[in-house]
Design a protein around this motif. Structure first.
Motif, PDB file in Angstrom:
ATOM      1  N   PRO A  11       0.823  -1.199   0.000  1.00 60.88           N
ATOM      2  CA  PRO A  11       0.000   0.000   0.000  1.00 60.88           C
ATOM      3  C   PRO A  11       0.863   1.257   0.000  1.00 60.88           C
ATOM      4  CG  PRO A  11      -0.092  -1.099   2.135  1.00 60.88           C
ATOM      5  CD  PRO A  11       0.612  -2.028   1.202  1.00 60.88           C
ATOM      6  N   VAL A  12       0.487   2.209  -0.828  1.00 59.64           N
ATOM      7  CA  VAL A  12       1.292   3.411  -1.033  1.00 59.64           C
ATOM      8  C   VAL A  12       1.158   4.357   0.163  1.00 59.64           C
ATOM      9  CG1 VAL A  12       1.513   5.462  -2.494  1.00 59.64           C
ATOM     10  CG2 VAL A  12       1.142   3.222  -3.530  1.00 59.64           C
ATOM     11  N   LEU A  13       2.307   4.897   0.612  1.00 60.10           N
ATOM     12  CA  LEU A  13       2.344   5.906   1.676  1.00 60.10           C
ATOM     13  C   LEU A  13       1.531   5.472   2.908  1.00 60.10           C
ATOM     14  CD1 LEU A  13       1.971   9.107  -0.557  1.00 60.10           C
ATOM     15  CD2 LEU A  13       4.048   8.332   0.592  1.00 60.10           C
ATOM     16  N   LEU A  14       1.673   4.206   3.286  1.00 61.86           N
ATOM     17  CA  LEU A  14       0.839   3.649   4.351  1.00 61.86           C
ATOM     18  C   LEU A  14       1.021   4.392   5.678  1.00 61.86           C
ATOM     19  CD1 LEU A  14      -1.110   1.565   5.471  1.00 61.86           C
ATOM     20  CD2 LEU A  14       0.826   0.009   5.792  1.00 61.86           C
ATOM     21  N   ASP A  99      -7.411   5.811  -3.025  1.00 55.03           N
ATOM     22  CA  ASP A  99      -6.098   5.615  -3.642  1.00 55.03           C
ATOM     23  C   ASP A  99      -6.354   5.415  -5.131  1.00 55.03           C
ATOM     24  OD1 ASP A  99      -3.729   4.663  -4.696  1.00 55.03           O
ATOM     25  OD2 ASP A  99      -3.356   3.192  -3.115  1.00 55.03           O
ATOM     26  N   LEU A 100      -5.985   6.401  -5.942  1.00 52.47           N
ATOM     27  CA  LEU A 100      -6.365   6.409  -7.345  1.00 52.47           C
ATOM     28  C   LEU A 100      -5.444   5.590  -8.245  1.00 52.47           C
ATOM     29  CD1 LEU A 100      -7.246  10.215  -7.593  1.00 52.47           C
ATOM     30  CD2 LEU A 100      -8.780   8.300  -7.066  1.00 52.47           C
ATOM     31  N   GLY A 101      -4.455   4.944  -7.671  1.00 52.76           N
ATOM     32  CA  GLY A 101      -3.525   4.165  -8.477  1.00 52.76           C
ATOM     33  C   GLY A 101      -4.000   2.748  -8.733  1.00 52.76           C
ATOM     34  N   LEU A 102      -3.343   2.102  -9.682  1.00 46.23           N
ATOM     35  CA  LEU A 102      -3.579   0.683  -9.913  1.00 46.23           C
ATOM     36  C   LEU A 102      -2.963  -0.130  -8.781  1.00 46.23           C
ATOM     37  CD1 LEU A 102      -2.692   0.294 -13.693  1.00 46.23           C
ATOM     38  CD2 LEU A 102      -4.952   0.100 -12.693  1.00 46.23           C
ATOM     39  N   ILE A 238      -6.752  11.502  -0.147  1.00 47.34           N
ATOM     40  CA  ILE A 238      -6.742  11.066  -1.546  1.00 47.34           C
ATOM     41  C   ILE A 238      -5.298  10.974  -2.028  1.00 47.34           C
ATOM     42  CG2 ILE A 238      -7.422  11.593  -3.915  1.00 47.34           C
ATOM     43  CD1 ILE A 238      -9.911  12.885  -2.887  1.00 47.34           C
ATOM     44  N   ILE A 239      -4.977   9.830  -2.618  1.00 51.60           N
ATOM     45  CA  ILE A 239      -3.656   9.607  -3.204  1.00 51.60           C
ATOM     46  C   ILE A 239      -3.811   9.618  -4.718  1.00 51.60           C
ATOM     47  CG2 ILE A 239      -1.651   8.079  -3.366  1.00 51.60           C
ATOM     48  CD1 ILE A 239      -2.555   6.789  -0.736  1.00 51.60           C
ATOM     49  N   SER A 240      -3.122  10.533  -5.374  1.00 52.55           N
ATOM     50  CA  SER A 240      -3.181  10.619  -6.839  1.00 52.55           C
ATOM     51  C   SER A 240      -1.810  10.299  -7.425  1.00 52.55           C
ATOM     52  CB  SER A 240      -3.630  12.012  -7.275  1.00 52.55           C
ATOM     53  OG  SER A 240      -2.689  12.991  -6.858  1.00 52.55           O
ATOM     54  N   PHE A 241      -1.811   9.975  -8.729  1.00 49.10           N
ATOM     55  CA  PHE A 241      -0.574   9.592  -9.406  1.00 49.10           C
ATOM     56  C   PHE A 241      -0.369  10.346 -10.715  1.00 49.10           C
ATOM     57  CE2 PHE A 241      -1.620   6.226  -6.549  1.00 49.10           C
ATOM     58  CZ  PHE A 241      -0.410   5.699  -6.130  1.00 49.10           C
ATOM     59  N   ALA A 289       3.362   9.321  -6.519  1.00 45.05           N
ATOM     60  CA  ALA A 289       2.207   9.468  -5.622  1.00 45.05           C
ATOM     61  C   ALA A 289       2.218  10.814  -4.902  1.00 45.05           C
ATOM     62  CB  ALA A 289       2.203   8.343  -4.593  1.00 45.05           C
ATOM     63  N   LYS A 290       1.019  11.378  -4.750  1.00 42.12           N
ATOM     64  CA  LYS A 290       0.817  12.607  -3.977  1.00 42.12           C
ATOM     65  C   LYS A 290      -0.403  12.408  -3.081  1.00 42.12           C
ATOM     66  CE  LYS A 290       2.913  15.793  -7.284  1.00 42.12           C
ATOM     67  NZ  LYS A 290       2.712  16.990  -8.139  1.00 42.12           N
ATOM     68  N   LEU A 291      -0.209  12.667  -1.796  1.00 44.24           N
ATOM     69  CA  LEU A 291      -1.252  12.443  -0.795  1.00 44.24           C
ATOM     70  C   LEU A 291      -1.702  13.779  -0.223  1.00 44.24           C
ATOM     71  CD1 LEU A 291      -2.874  10.760   1.329  1.00 44.24           C
ATOM     72  CD2 LEU A 291      -0.725  10.599   2.637  1.00 44.24           C
ATOM     73  N   ARG A 292      -3.022  14.004  -0.237  1.00 41.99           N
ATOM     74  CA  ARG A 292      -3.595  15.229   0.335  1.00 41.99           C
ATOM     75  C   ARG A 292      -4.699  14.859   1.325  1.00 41.99           C
ATOM     76  NH1 ARG A 292      -2.105  19.963  -2.452  1.00 41.99           N
ATOM     77  NH2 ARG A 292      -1.123  19.588  -4.493  1.00 41.99           N
ATOM     78  N   PHE A 293      -4.826  15.683   2.365  1.00 41.38           N
ATOM     79  CA  PHE A 293      -5.827  15.483   3.403  1.00 41.38           C
ATOM     80  C   PHE A 293      -6.765  16.674   3.496  1.00 41.38           C
ATOM     81  CE2 PHE A 293      -2.412  12.728   4.994  1.00 41.38           C
ATOM     82  CZ  PHE A 293      -3.129  11.586   5.334  1.00 41.38           C
TER      83      PHE A 293
END
Length: 297
Positions: A11-14, A99-102, A238-241, A289-293
């Motif tokens: 999992p990304v940026l867990l 998490d918007l990634g594959l 939200i995690i975007s790529f 990956a970019k994570l925003r809250f």
């Protein structure tokens, strides 16, 4: 999903997600894109399975999620569409993650057509039981539209030449498409041998996947709904790529948090959280990956 797939899925940026969502006993969690369940698995250590609600559009992941999270509410659906159902039902949550990634499983499944590491039919559908595959959709798209998609979504300066070649050759497999893109880029640079930092088809594959699955429209819809699903003191992550995805998230969060007169939302950080070099070394797929809250006050 077998055990090896679970072990390979990272999992990304867990840790960053856990720190930002700060799960507390008794709270509720909505994972809008559960995938391999990596983030949900970690959250469940704090709040138990029965407080989990999981959504995933890929039917191949649903059975595995149901086997692992036996007490969770699990939905095989588009995350924007299912969130709209929750809104009509007046459901709210303490924590929401998209998490918007594959997932690693989707990339590693050789028959899905997401990656050019495997030679497979050009599919790329998140739900391969619905709609047209990429190969089928490329039969009907016109050159102008395809060129615009590659220019906007992949920021590809050779978009017109690549679109023209795709229309003419109608690639059938991932290898066909990857080689076509590479050949066009080499020819456009007038070089017989060219070194690329990443494979020249990487951004093209992502752009076509985003277009095929209507990902930006789904994200826009989700961004209008998700904040309304937060309980007081709730947290949305939200995690975007992709730069276009991150821009949509950034603007939506900013508009909610910077209300001219009154607002119920707060931005934890104005800049996104990105993986450090150590994290990227352990999981190269998270490099963009970019994570925003967003926090509900």
């Amino acid at each position: 999903m077998n055990l090896n797939s679970k072990l390979k899925h990272k999992p990304v940026l867990l840790q960053e997600v856990l720190a930002g969502l700060n799960p507390q006993t008794g709270e509720t969690y909505l994972d809008a894109t559960a995938g391999g369940g990596g983030h949900a698995r970690a959250i469940a250590q704090f709040i138990t399975d029965q407080n989990l609600t999981l959504i995933d559009i890929d039917p191949q992941t649903i059975d595995s999620l149901r086997l692992e999270f036996k007490q969770a509410q699990i939905y095989n659906s588009n995350f924007a569409r299912q969130s709209e159902v929750f809104l009509r039902q007046n459901l709210t949550f303490d924590m929401i993650l998209a998490d918007l990634g594959l997932s690693s499983m989707q990339l590693d499944q050789s028959d899905r057509g997401f990656s050019f590491r495997h030679n497979a039919p050009l599919d790329m559908r998140f739900n391969n039981q619905q709609g047209l595959s990429l190969r089928q959709k490329l039969k009907d798209v016109d050159e102008t539209t395809l060129s615009r998609i590659l220019k906007e979504y992949a920021q590809e300066k050779h978009a017109s030449a690549i679109a023209r070649k795709i229309i003419i050759e109608q690639p059938q497999t991932t290898f066909d498409l990857a080689q076509l893109v590479k050949n066009v880029k080499i020819r456009q640079r007038h070089l017989s041998k060219t070194r690329f930092r990443i494979h020249p088809a990487t951004q093209i594959f992502m752009a076509l996947r985003i277009w095929l699955n209507d990902e930006l429209s789904n994200l826009e819809n989700f961004l209008t709904i998700a904040p309304k699903l937060l309980k007081p003191s709730g947290r949305l992550a939200i995690i975007s790529f992709h730069s276009l995805e991150d821009r949509l998230v950034k603007l939506a969060f900013r508009d909610l948090a910077d209300g001219l007169y009154d607002t119920s939302f707060l931005l934890k950080d104005k800049k996104p959280i990105i993986p450090n070099s150590k994290t990227i070394a352990l999981n190269p797929r998270c490099r963009s990956a970019k994570l925003r809250f967003l926090h509900h006050i």
